[in-house]
Design a protein around this motif. Structure first.
Motif, mmCIF file in Angstrom:
data_model
loop_
_atom_site.group_PDB
_atom_site.id
_atom_site.type_symbol
_atom_site.label_atom_id
_atom_site.label_comp_id
_atom_site.label_asym_id
_atom_site.label_seq_id
_atom_site.Cartn_x
_atom_site.Cartn_y
_atom_site.Cartn_z
ATOM 1 N N THR A 27 7.528 3.995 -7.223
ATOM 2 C CA THR A 27 7.357 2.897 -8.170
ATOM 3 C C THR A 27 7.225 3.481 -9.574
ATOM 4 O OG1 THR A 27 4.933 2.793 -8.278
ATOM 5 C CG2 THR A 27 5.996 1.751 -6.366
ATOM 6 N N PRO A 28 7.324 2.656 -10.619
ATOM 7 C CA PRO A 28 7.144 3.166 -11.978
ATOM 8 C C PRO A 28 5.774 3.774 -12.238
ATOM 9 C CG PRO A 28 8.252 1.044 -12.041
ATOM 10 C CD PRO A 28 7.801 1.260 -10.626
ATOM 11 N N HIS A 29 4.794 3.430 -11.406
ATOM 12 C CA HIS A 29 3.447 3.960 -11.595
ATOM 13 C C HIS A 29 3.016 4.874 -10.451
ATOM 14 C CE1 HIS A 29 3.346 0.711 -14.593
ATOM 15 N NE2 HIS A 29 2.429 1.448 -15.186
ATOM 16 N N GLY A 30 3.972 5.586 -9.893
ATOM 17 C CA GLY A 30 3.619 6.598 -8.921
ATOM 18 C C GLY A 30 4.183 6.373 -7.535
ATOM 19 N N ILE A 31 4.041 7.400 -6.718
ATOM 20 C CA ILE A 31 4.521 7.364 -5.333
ATOM 21 C C ILE A 31 3.413 6.859 -4.421
ATOM 22 C CG2 ILE A 31 5.273 8.789 -3.392
ATOM 23 C CD1 ILE A 31 6.695 10.591 -5.407
ATOM 24 N N ILE A 32 3.761 5.940 -3.537
ATOM 25 C CA ILE A 32 2.826 5.384 -2.567
ATOM 26 C C ILE A 32 3.248 5.855 -1.188
ATOM 27 C CG2 ILE A 32 1.890 3.270 -1.575
ATOM 28 C CD1 ILE A 32 2.926 1.983 -4.315
ATOM 29 N N GLU A 33 2.349 6.508 -0.501
ATOM 30 C CA GLU A 33 2.634 6.948 0.865
ATOM 31 C C GLU A 33 2.282 5.818 1.817
ATOM 32 O OE1 GLU A 33 0.420 10.606 1.297
ATOM 33 O OE2 GLU A 33 2.133 11.773 0.566
ATOM 34 N N THR A 34 3.217 5.506 2.700
ATOM 35 C CA THR A 34 3.014 4.418 3.655
ATOM 36 C C THR A 34 2.935 4.957 5.073
ATOM 37 O OG1 THR A 34 5.403 4.009 3.902
ATOM 38 C CG2 THR A 34 4.258 2.825 2.148
ATOM 39 N N PRO A 35 2.209 4.229 5.953
ATOM 40 C CA PRO A 35 1.561 2.943 5.767
ATOM 41 C C PRO A 35 0.444 3.002 4.714
ATOM 42 C CG PRO A 35 1.705 3.483 8.098
ATOM 43 C CD PRO A 35 2.038 4.715 7.351
ATOM 44 N N MET A 344 -10.653 1.436 5.291
ATOM 45 C CA MET A 344 -9.297 0.904 5.435
ATOM 46 C C MET A 344 -8.252 1.852 4.862
ATOM 47 S SD MET A 344 -9.628 -1.813 7.184
ATOM 48 C CE MET A 344 -7.927 -2.373 7.055
ATOM 49 N N LEU A 345 -8.535 2.428 3.706
ATOM 50 C CA LEU A 345 -7.589 3.378 3.113
ATOM 51 C C LEU A 345 -7.449 4.619 3.993
ATOM 52 C CD1 LEU A 345 -8.844 2.996 -0.552
ATOM 53 C CD2 LEU A 345 -6.522 2.460 0.213
ATOM 54 N N GLU A 346 -8.565 5.067 4.556
ATOM 55 C CA GLU A 346 -8.536 6.236 5.436
ATOM 56 C C GLU A 346 -7.825 5.925 6.744
ATOM 57 O OE1 GLU A 346 -9.388 10.289 6.389
ATOM 58 O OE2 GLU A 346 -9.281 9.131 4.520
ATOM 59 N N LEU A 347 -7.999 4.701 7.262
ATOM 60 C CA LEU A 347 -7.295 4.318 8.484
ATOM 61 C C LEU A 347 -5.792 4.333 8.260
ATOM 62 C CD1 LEU A 347 -7.323 3.317 11.405
ATOM 63 C CD2 LEU A 347 -7.640 0.984 10.531
ATOM 64 N N ALA A 348 -5.348 3.880 7.104
ATOM 65 C CA ALA A 348 -3.922 3.929 6.788
ATOM 66 C C ALA A 348 -3.436 5.367 6.672
ATOM 67 C CB ALA A 348 -3.643 3.169 5.495
ATOM 68 N N ARG A 349 -4.260 6.229 6.037
ATOM 69 C CA ARG A 349 -3.883 7.646 5.907
ATOM 70 C C ARG A 349 -3.841 8.328 7.270
ATOM 71 N NH1 ARG A 349 -6.866 7.343 0.746
ATOM 72 N NH2 ARG A 349 -8.835 7.634 1.844
ATOM 73 N N LYS A 350 -4.833 8.043 8.111
ATOM 74 C CA LYS A 350 -4.847 8.628 9.455
ATOM 75 C C LYS A 350 -3.654 8.160 10.268
ATOM 76 C CE LYS A 350 -9.874 9.238 9.912
ATOM 77 N NZ LYS A 350 -11.108 8.758 10.612
ATOM 78 N N SER A 351 -3.280 6.899 10.106
ATOM 79 C CA SER A 351 -2.111 6.369 10.819
ATOM 80 C C SER A 351 -0.850 7.100 10.376
ATOM 81 C CB SER A 351 -1.974 4.866 10.560
ATOM 82 O OG SER A 351 -3.080 4.159 11.073
ATOM 83 N N ARG A 352 -0.724 7.303 9.076
ATOM 84 C CA ARG A 352 0.447 8.022 8.556
ATOM 85 C C ARG A 352 0.503 9.439 9.123
ATOM 86 N NH1 ARG A 352 3.985 8.634 4.202
ATOM 87 N NH2 ARG A 352 4.178 10.791 3.503
ATOM 88 N N ASN A 353 -0.635 10.145 9.083
ATOM 89 C CA ASN A 353 -0.669 11.520 9.597
ATOM 90 C C ASN A 353 -0.365 11.553 11.090
ATOM 91 O OD1 ASN A 353 -1.304 12.550 7.077
ATOM 92 N ND2 ASN A 353 -3.513 12.494 7.434
#
Length: 376
Positions: A27-35, A344-353
């Motif tokens: 995005t114009p304001h940075g990269i977002i790692e998903t989920p 919630m943010l950590e759960l999304a990061r753990k899911s991605r990993n």
């Protein structure tokens, strides 16, 4: 002609056992790692949190609401401030919701037709009319990185005929939104409606895919329907939406629903529940929900969650946070909100990993065991 110079999505890993995928959203304001989970900042603020605190938590994108900001403080004020990023001093990505859900939740205070929605402000009773073109003008003025089309959100239960009317109107409005939207540094997402009726969901998604949006929201879920119907709808969406574009499951933020959504190919999530519940003393832990106002915590000097490494859990006890809540101290809401957003943010990061490392099904099973009996 498409111009995605400021917006791009790529898949970096996929789960071989589910539909889960890990991606990178430019995005114009940075990269977002998903989920990813997006904290909700409805009125240009995530309740109880300062922008720098959200940065400390690792939030890369937040959600703001065009409807609320249109009514207060007014788009003219935000334009004079230099746009929403400057107004709220947030230099990371922003997604603006069109306000369709808020307008349609007004029920007796609104009238809808193919041209748009006439409604009465919940603030002062003043009358307003929102059309797809006006909503696009509002969202372009706000300047978020991602804007959502104006859509007709439905409730549950609903008849198939009622859902059909809303679906057809959503498609018509999506065309009008796309025609009116001109900001090249802002991605416009279409929104798939159709309630829990597979034929309507497929019809709507096919129509939106033909319009070639850079991303797609899935609306009208988590509005009271049984979980099995929501999950079945997501499985269908995973089959019919383009694999190379991000999918945003709107308004879903229960830990189990988020991980089940990830398992069905969803990439982006938002919900007010983690922050709203926090202000009411309900926190998320590795063992499930915990009500910090319970009497038995009065002399419990352990952290909210012994397995959590957030600032709150490293510094404060259950007994102290219970005391703050019982005393009506503002810090209680701040600390519980901090913790829930970290969860919630950590759960999304753990899911991605887990997707990248190949063990996402195990994480999903743990989440089912912990939150499978929770209802909110």
């Amino acid at each position: 002609m498409r111009n995605y110079d400021f917006f791009n999505y790529e898949i970096v890993a996929e789960c071989p056992h589910t539909g889960a995928r890990a991606g990178r959203l430019l995005t114009p304001h940075g990269i977002i790692e998903t989920p990813c989970f997006m904290p909700v900042g409805t009125q240009a603020t995530v309740k109880a949190m300062a922008p720098f605190e959200l940065e400390m938590l690792g939030a890369r994108i937040i959600l703001c609401n065009a409807y609320h900001l249109y009514l207060r403080p007014g788009i003219d004020v935000i334009e004079k401030a230099g746009g929403l990023h400057e107004f709220m001093r947030w230099d990371r990505a922003i997604l603006t919701d069109s306000g369709g859900f808020q307008v349609f939740s007004l029920a007796s205070f609104r009238k809808v037709n193919d041209a748009g929605v006439e409604f009465q402000s919940h603030l002062d009773g003043s009358r307003h009319f929102l059309s797809p073109a006006l909503v696009m003008s509002i969202e372009e003025s706000l300047g978020g990185d991602i804007a959502m089309c104006f859509d007709e959100c439905t409730s549950y239960p609903i008849t198939e005929d009622e859902a059909k009317g809303a679906t057809f109107r959503t498609i018509k409005w999506a065309k009008l939104c796309k025609q009116a939207h001109s900001r090249k540094d802002q991605a416009l997402f279409g929104i798939v409606q159709g309630s829990v009726f597979p034929s309507l969901r497929k019809y709507c998604s096919d129509a939106l895919v033909d319009m070639d949006f850079p991303g797609y929201g899935i609306g009208g879920l988590a509005v009271g329907e049984p979980r099995e119907l929501m999950y079945a709808t997501l499985e269908l969406m995973d089959q019919v939406l383009p694999k190379n574009k991000p999918r945003y499951l709107m308004g879903v933020g229960h830990p189990l629903d988020m991980t089940e959504g990830i398992a069905r190919g969803m990439d982006m999530f938002d919900c007010v529940l983690p922050t709203r519940n926090a202000r009411n003393g309900s926190v998320l832990t590795s063992k499930g929900n915990l009500n910090v106002r319970r009497l038995e915590l009065r002399e419990d000097f352990s952290p909210l969650d012994p397995e959590c490494n957030c600032y709150v859990c490293k510094n404060f006890s259950r007994a102290y946070i219970r005391h703050l809540h019982k005393a009506g101290e503002i810090l209680a809401s701040r600390l519980c909100t901090w913790h829930n957003l970290h969860f919630m943010l950590e759960l999304a990061r753990k899911s991605r990993n887990a997707i990248i490392e190949g063990n996402f099904p195990q994480l999903l099973e743990v989440c089912k065991k912990v939150f499978g009996d929770e209802t909110d």
